[in-house]
Write a protein that holds these residues in place. Structure first.
Motif, short mmCIF file in Angstrom:
data_model
loop_
_atom_site.label_atom_id
_atom_site.label_comp_id
_atom_site.label_asym_id
_atom_site.label_seq_id
_atom_site.Cartn_x
_atom_site.Cartn_y
_atom_site.Cartn_z
N VAL A 29 0.84 -1.21 0.00
CA VAL A 29 0.00 0.00 0.00
C VAL A 29 0.87 1.25 0.00
N GLY A 30 1.97 1.22 0.75
CA GLY A 30 2.85 2.37 0.82
C GLY A 30 3.44 2.74 -0.53
N VAL A 31 3.84 1.74 -1.30
CA VAL A 31 4.40 2.00 -2.62
C VAL A 31 3.35 2.64 -3.53
N ARG A 32 2.15 2.13 -3.46
CA ARG A 32 1.07 2.72 -4.27
C ARG A 32 0.87 4.19 -3.91
N ASP A 33 0.88 4.48 -2.60
CA ASP A 33 0.70 5.86 -2.16
C ASP A 33 1.88 6.73 -2.57
N ALA A 34 3.09 6.20 -2.46
CA ALA A 34 4.27 6.97 -2.86
C ALA A 34 4.22 7.31 -4.34
N CYS A 35 3.80 6.36 -5.15
CA CYS A 35 3.68 6.61 -6.59
C CYS A 35 2.61 7.65 -6.87
N SER A 36 1.46 7.52 -6.23
CA SER A 36 0.38 8.48 -6.43
C SER A 36 0.80 9.88 -6.03
N ASN A 37 1.53 10.00 -4.92
CA ASN A 37 2.00 11.30 -4.47
C ASN A 37 2.96 11.91 -5.48
N ALA A 38 3.88 11.10 -6.02
CA ALA A 38 4.83 11.60 -7.00
C ALA A 38 4.12 12.07 -8.27
N LEU A 39 3.17 11.28 -8.73
CA LEU A 39 2.44 11.65 -9.94
C LEU A 39 1.64 12.94 -9.74
N ARG A 40 1.08 13.08 -8.55
CA ARG A 40 0.31 14.30 -8.27
C ARG A 40 1.22 15.52 -8.29
N ARG A 41 2.37 15.42 -7.65
CA ARG A 41 3.29 16.56 -7.61
C ARG A 41 3.86 16.88 -8.99
N LEU A 42 4.10 15.84 -9.78
CA LEU A 42 4.65 16.04 -11.12
C LEU A 42 3.59 16.40 -12.15
N ASP A 43 2.32 16.17 -11.78
CA ASP A 43 1.19 16.37 -12.70
C ASP A 43 1.38 15.49 -13.95
N LEU A 44 1.68 14.22 -13.71
CA LEU A 44 1.86 13.26 -14.79
C LEU A 44 0.90 12.09 -14.60
N ASP A 45 0.68 11.36 -15.69
CA ASP A 45 -0.21 10.19 -15.64
C ASP A 45 0.54 8.90 -15.34
N TYR A 46 1.85 8.89 -15.58
CA TYR A 46 2.64 7.68 -15.33
C TYR A 46 4.10 8.05 -15.12
#
Length: 221
Positions: A29-46
């Protein structure tokens, strides 16, 4: 970085964006959240690549982190997954637990710290070696090495270009760090010349003359 991407006018497909997460996120779950946080800050889809920053064996959760990356890989949020500062023993445990080797292992590597055994292990398991601190850090010791200086003078290149070319010809992916535009330009200009076998050997002969790599069994976050 996110603002820079948005303002830069660069096509997303022309970028290769990598992020990492630290030990705080070592769970599925933590990895999923870390990825989601990074994508949100970068404003990217992947992300093109997502890495576990350090194994942190004392915490003993890096296998769970790897399982989290595998789960992301099965979706559309990341295109490749890897690790950073993992020793062969750490990667063997990932293989034993999941059957999947990292696409990339990012390790401290330069001519004075050539990591020959680690590179051979990576090659045997189809893992791409990415070199961090490929120029040896800020103390200047690597770039001041006499063999590198002599080759740079002979080829009319900078010592940094000689070292980066050594990485490239070995099939490594160097990731040099600089905040100076001119050095960024110079660091990219390493694909229009070639080091001879003797010159490659001269750089490789520097192995063992510098500091030891950080021990990822005892440090990291």
């Amino acid at each position: 970085i996110g603002r820079g991407i948005r303002a830069g006018g660069v096509t997303r497909g022309d970028l290769f964006v990598t992020s990492k997460f630290n030990a705080e996120w070592h769970s599925v779950v933590g990895v999923r959240d870390a990825c989601s946080n990074a994508l949100r800050r970068l404003d990217l889809d992947y992300l093109d690549l997502l890495l576990v920053h350090w194994p942190v064996p004392a915490q003993d959760r890096y296998v769970q982190a790897w399982e989290g990356l595998i789960a992301l890989l099965k979706g559309s949020l990341v295109r490749a997954v890897g690790v950073s500062n993992f020793k062969p023993a750490h990667i063997r445990r990932l293989l034993d637990s999941t059957g999947l080797a990292p696409h990339v292992n990012q390790i401290q590597l330069n001519p004075t710290m050539a990591r020959v055994a680690e590179r051979a292990f990576h090659e045997a398991h189809d893992i791409r070696t990415m070199s961090w601190s490929p120029l040896g850090g800020q103390d200047g010791g690597v770039l001041d090495a006499r063999p590198i200086r002599l080759i740079a003078e002979r080829l009319e290149r900078t010592p940094a270009q000689i070292v980066l070319r050594w990485h490239v010809q070995l099939g490594l992916v160097p990731v040099p760090k600089t905040t100076r535009r001119q050095r960024m330009v110079e660091n990219l200009a390493v694909f229009d010349f070639t080091l001879s076998p003797d010159e490659m050997d001269a750089l490789s002969a520097l192995d063992g003359t510098g500091d030891d790599p950080y021990d990822s069994d005892v440090i990291g976050n």
